[in-house]
Design an enzyme around this catalytic site. Structure first.
Site, short mmCIF file in Angstrom:
data_model
loop_
_atom_site.label_atom_id
_atom_site.label_comp_id
_atom_site.label_asym_id
_atom_site.label_seq_id
_atom_site.Cartn_x
_atom_site.Cartn_y
_atom_site.Cartn_z
N HIS A 110 1.89 -4.94 5.15
CA HIS A 110 0.70 -5.73 4.92
C HIS A 110 0.72 -6.43 3.57
O HIS A 110 1.32 -5.92 2.61
CB HIS A 110 -0.55 -4.83 4.96
CG HIS A 110 -0.70 -4.04 6.21
ND1 HIS A 110 -1.26 -2.79 6.24
CD2 HIS A 110 -0.36 -4.33 7.50
CE1 HIS A 110 -1.26 -2.34 7.50
NE2 HIS A 110 -0.72 -3.26 8.27
N LYS A 127 -2.34 -3.99 15.89
CA LYS A 127 -2.10 -5.19 15.08
C LYS A 127 -0.70 -5.19 14.47
O LYS A 127 -0.01 -6.22 14.48
CB LYS A 127 -3.18 -5.28 13.99
CG LYS A 127 -3.08 -6.53 13.13
CD LYS A 127 -4.35 -6.74 12.33
CE LYS A 127 -4.67 -5.58 11.43
NZ LYS A 127 -5.86 -5.84 10.58
N ASP A 128 -0.26 -4.03 13.96
CA ASP A 128 1.06 -3.96 13.35
C ASP A 128 2.17 -4.12 14.39
O ASP A 128 3.25 -4.62 14.08
CB ASP A 128 1.24 -2.64 12.60
CG ASP A 128 0.40 -2.57 11.33
OD1 ASP A 128 -0.10 -3.64 10.90
OD2 ASP A 128 0.25 -1.47 10.78
N TYR A 162 -4.48 4.77 -2.90
CA TYR A 162 -3.96 3.60 -3.60
C TYR A 162 -5.08 2.74 -4.16
O TYR A 162 -6.13 2.58 -3.55
CB TYR A 162 -3.02 2.77 -2.72
CG TYR A 162 -3.57 2.24 -1.42
CD1 TYR A 162 -4.01 0.92 -1.31
CD2 TYR A 162 -3.62 3.06 -0.29
CE1 TYR A 162 -4.49 0.42 -0.11
CE2 TYR A 162 -4.10 2.56 0.92
CZ TYR A 162 -4.54 1.26 1.00
OH TYR A 162 -5.03 0.77 2.19
N LYS A 185 -1.03 -3.20 -5.47
CA LYS A 185 -1.40 -1.83 -5.07
C LYS A 185 -0.62 -0.82 -5.90
O LYS A 185 0.59 -0.96 -6.10
CB LYS A 185 -1.09 -1.60 -3.59
CG LYS A 185 -1.85 -2.51 -2.65
CD LYS A 185 -1.43 -2.30 -1.19
CE LYS A 185 -2.18 -3.23 -0.26
NZ LYS A 185 -1.75 -3.06 1.15
#
Length: 201
Positions: free
Chosen positions: A72, A184-185, A142, A82
């Site tokens: 992502h 989605k991935d 994160y 991140k």
């Protein structure tokens, strides 16, 4: 705190991502360490020629063995850097360079982050990020430098042959041959199919 560059599969050092190793104080009672120190982190970024990061949000995820989240990233005007750590279990954490024109464009670096080693991976804006859970369960925290933006969010395929990430099998529990992905991935595009508008320049 120690900050160092990671090396790509070809053995070259990649500019940008940093593996952060804190100084841990332990005895028979347990341990103590500073999981984040703004002055120390800013000094590490400045020493590396990177702009200082201002974090706006902390995220916490829990995943079972074999779960893969990513890859992502967010585009401007809301790019995200991140700072990732694993507080339960173990993950392989990965950053992929998607800066068009970069010498390491399309290459990846990764580090095994775990509750045992206390290490963190800094993933600057301009890199896609993902991780694979290697232990029975993993909890990942994160920090992000911007808020989530639906319009700016993008992804690339976890198994993109151009990137060729060497995803391992789980250690504490057997991971499935095919990782567990979100819907989605599972349908994310390949790097080669992205337009210039989907990449950093």
């Amino acid at each position: 705190m120690n900050a160092e560059h990671l090396h790509t599969a070809s053995g070259t050092s990649m500019a940008g991502p940093l593996l952060i190793t804190p100084r841990v104080f332990g005895d028979d009672r347990g341990f103590f360490f500073e999981s984040w120190n703004q002055r120390a982190f800013a000094a590490a970024l400045e020493a590396d020629g990177q702009p200082v990061a201002d974090f706006v949000q902390d995220n916490h995820s829990r995943s079972s063995c074999g779960v893969l989240r990513g890859l992502h990233y967010q585009l401007p005007p809301h790019p995200q850097g991140k700072l990732v750590r694993c507080v339960l279990g173990e993950i392989l954490d990965v950053a992929v360079d998607i800066r068009r024109g970069s010498a390491s464009f399309g290459q990846w670096v990764g580090a095994r982050l775990s509750a045992a080693n206390h290490q963190q991976l800094w993933v600057p804006a301009g890199f896609a990020h993902g991780f694979l859970t290697l232990s029975e369960h993993a909890e990942v925290l994160y920090k992000t430098t911007d808020f989530w933006s639906r319009d700016c969010e993008r992804a690339i395929r976890w198994d993109d042959p151009q990137v060729a990430i060497a995803w391992p099998q789980g250690q504490a529990a057997p991971a499935p041959a095919t990782p567990l992905l979100s819907d989605k991935d599972a349908v994310a595009p390949l790097l080669a199919d992205l337009t210039d508008q989907d990449l950093f320049r």
